[in-house]
Design an enzyme around this catalytic site. Structure first.
Site, mmCIF file in Angstrom:
data_model
loop_
_atom_site.group_PDB
_atom_site.id
_atom_site.type_symbol
_atom_site.label_atom_id
_atom_site.label_comp_id
_atom_site.label_asym_id
_atom_site.label_seq_id
_atom_site.Cartn_x
_atom_site.Cartn_y
_atom_site.Cartn_z
ATOM 1 N N ASP A 80 6.459 7.319 22.278
ATOM 2 C CA ASP A 80 7.496 6.562 21.581
ATOM 3 C C ASP A 80 7.868 7.253 20.268
ATOM 4 O O ASP A 80 6.999 7.732 19.539
ATOM 5 C CB ASP A 80 6.960 5.154 21.313
ATOM 6 N N GLU A 102 10.157 10.549 23.831
ATOM 7 C CA GLU A 102 11.382 9.875 23.400
ATOM 8 C C GLU A 102 11.846 10.615 22.150
ATOM 9 O O GLU A 102 11.389 10.347 21.038
ATOM 10 C CB GLU A 102 11.130 8.402 23.091
#
Length: 549
Positions: free
Chosen positions: A223, A282
């Protein structure tokens, strides 16, 4: 929808080396809260996912990516982690996770988990220890605790804005006259950022990765992978940001050069296991910058974010595709294609809504699965689910009150049955009453028209199309008609016909204009909707075409 005139049924797997399986993989993203509720409390969980796992395997995907299920106050639906190596009781137990992992592997599915290294929950024990300590302590150095501007307690250290809206700083002890520290949070105040310039943070996360890799997890999706390091000295951002999007627009909080050392270290750790583990980033940067994160000794994949932002525009698709391909050439890692995820407006709605949006979404999914490289499908995308306008009083996304953006519409529980009982089959607990506990997000009227059971009995459904495309993709890879290392060349022909040439034998065509268009020479082996009698491609349709005999 398909013609197998040039495609024979082939057993076996692709020619990709076992430790490079991700080069041509299709991964199904599971948002556990909304996938299946096994215990009847209205929240999806591991028990529900275990029960429904055969459904995912039957799609023909290569694995699943699970968004966070670790212990968390759920301020940001699990992206505020208080224990990186546990299971939140809301979702089940570690024993259930072990059962899930075992069953997934038996079904031929690899399992990827989320890791959130930029920030944790304010309830994380290490952050609580930092709050309890004094300014300048080793405990506080694990995070970004900084005195207020000029040592005051009423002006934050700099002008950074939170992604969720408002300033990115909160007081450590708001009522203290002696503790003038503020702490940094690029997201909500309940999500303090780790200080990656402290080597102890890197050591901590090495242990987190080892914990899950030792369990047999096949990879991790990282993330906010580009934002771990902040600029030295935490200087003001050069200009006031027009949009509350500090993570993407503020050069002081992302893409610092030191972050690459983290992924070199993690890649070495991932490759110390057999088979090698996958790292997926990401990385929400321009393609040329994002591609640097997939250098040979860093992550194997980063998401092609340009695609989740596209509308129905052939020129924009071609420009994004060519830019992504050009960016990958120096690094060697293919773009990782996706059109939906849990943070993005669903493609049916993004492409116009209603029947128009549905047709375009089907065509886009066919195109996506024909592109060179790996692809990710978000749960419900195979059903053609639209975005839901969640009632104001039911919205729970922390971005909504702070930034006026709500992601809940893509997170509404899946409809498994046309019958409204048990929340359209979302609730699986047999002991629950016919009127099961209301789900964590309300299910809209008519949701059952998209149900899995209806689509499973309809050969023309979006679900049937997805299964057909995945099956054909697998066969073409096994026959080496498609290659794991194919590149893509994009162009727009007359009538807004988008073409992506994957190799000399195969191309993807998408009709993005308002009139039917002729296809370049070849045999159509898959189309999202029936071809016209003259073989032309009708508007809002996509096809896979083989050249040659």
């Amino acid at each position: 929808m398909t013609s197998n005139a040039q495609v024979s049924a082939v057993a076996g797997t692709t020619s990709v080396a076992a430790d490079e399986w991700w080069k041509s993989s299709v991964i199904y993203q599971v948002y556990p809260r909304s996938f299946a509720d096994g215990d009847g409390d209205g929240v999806g969980d591991l028990a529900g996912l275990i029960t429904r796992l055969p459904y995912i395997a039957a799609l023909g995907v290569d694995g699943i990516w699970m968004t966070p299920f670790q212990p968390s106050p759920q301020l940001d639906q699990g992206y505020d982690v208080s224990d990186y190596c546990g299971v939140d009781p809301l979702f089940g137990t570690m024993e259930q996770f072990d059962e899930l992992l075992h069953l997934a592997h038996e079904l031929g599915l690899r399992v990827l988990l989320d890791v959130v290294p930029n920030h944790c929950s304010s309830e994380h024990p290490l952050f609580q220890a930092a709050l309890a300590s004094s300014p300048g302590s080793p405990e506080r150095d694990l995070f970004h605790f900084v005195q207020g501007h000029s040592g005051t307690d009423d002006v934050p250290p700099n002008n950074w804005q939170s992604v969720f809206g408002g300033r990115a700083w909160s007081r450590a002890t708001p009522d203290s006259q002696t503790d003038t520290d503020w702490y940094l949070h690029l997201f909500s105040a309940g999500q303090p950022d780790w200080n990656w310039r402290n080597p102890a943070v890197g050591d901590y996360f090495d242990d987190v990765l080892r914990f899950w890799f030792d369990k047999g997890v096949d990879g991790l999706r990282i993330d906010v992978a580009h934002a771990l390091f902040k600029a030295e000295g935490l200087p003001d951002t050069p200009a006031t940001l027009e949009l509350v999007d500090g993570l993407r627009a503020n050069p002081q909080v992302s893409d610092q050069e030191e972050v690459h050392d983290v992924y070199r270290r993690w890649r070495a750790l991932a490759e110390s296991y057999q088979p090698h583990r996958l790292l997926v980033g990401e990385v929400n940067l321009e393609p040329a910058r994002a591609a640097r994160y997939t250098r040979a000794d860093e992550m194997q994949q980063t998401f092609a974010f340009a695609f989740v932002k596209l509308g129905w525009d052939a020129a924009a698709w071609a420009a994004a595709g060519n830019e992504l391909e050009a960016a990958r050439e120096p690094q060697g890692a293919a773009p990782t294609w996706a059109l939906e995820n849990h943070d993005i407006v669903r493609s049916v709605t993004r492409f116009g809504g209603g029947e128009l949006g549905s047709s375009r979404s089907r065509a886009a999914l066919v195109a996506l699965l024909g592109l060179p490289g790996p692809a990710y499908i978000y749960q419900g995308q195979e059903l053609g689910l639209p975005e839901v306008d969640v009632p104001l009083e039911a919205r729970v996304d922390p971005m909504w009150p702070r930034g006026g953006v709500c992601r809940d519409g893509a997170r509404v529980p899946l409809p498994w049955t046309a019958d409204a009982a048990q929340n359209h089959g979302f609730t699986l607990d047999e002991s629950a009453t016919r009127q099961a506990t209301e789900p964590w997000l309300p299910i809209p009227d008519g949701w059952g028209s998209h149900a899995v059971d209806l689509q499973q009995s309809d050969n023309e459904s979006s679900l049937a199309l997805t299964i057909s495309a995945l099956d054909l993709r697998r066969k073409l890879l096994a026959m080496n008609i498609l290659g794991a290392d194919d590149a893509g060349s994009w162009r727009v022909e007359a009538g807004n016909l988008l073409i992506c040439e994957r190799n000399a034998d195969f191309f993807v065509a998408v009709a993005m204009g308002t009139e039917a268009v002729p296809l370049p020479a070849g045999t159509v082996v898959l189309s999202a909707a029936p071809l016209l009698e003259d073989g032309w491609l009708q508007p809002n349709n996509a096809a896979w075409v083989l050249r040659g005999e």
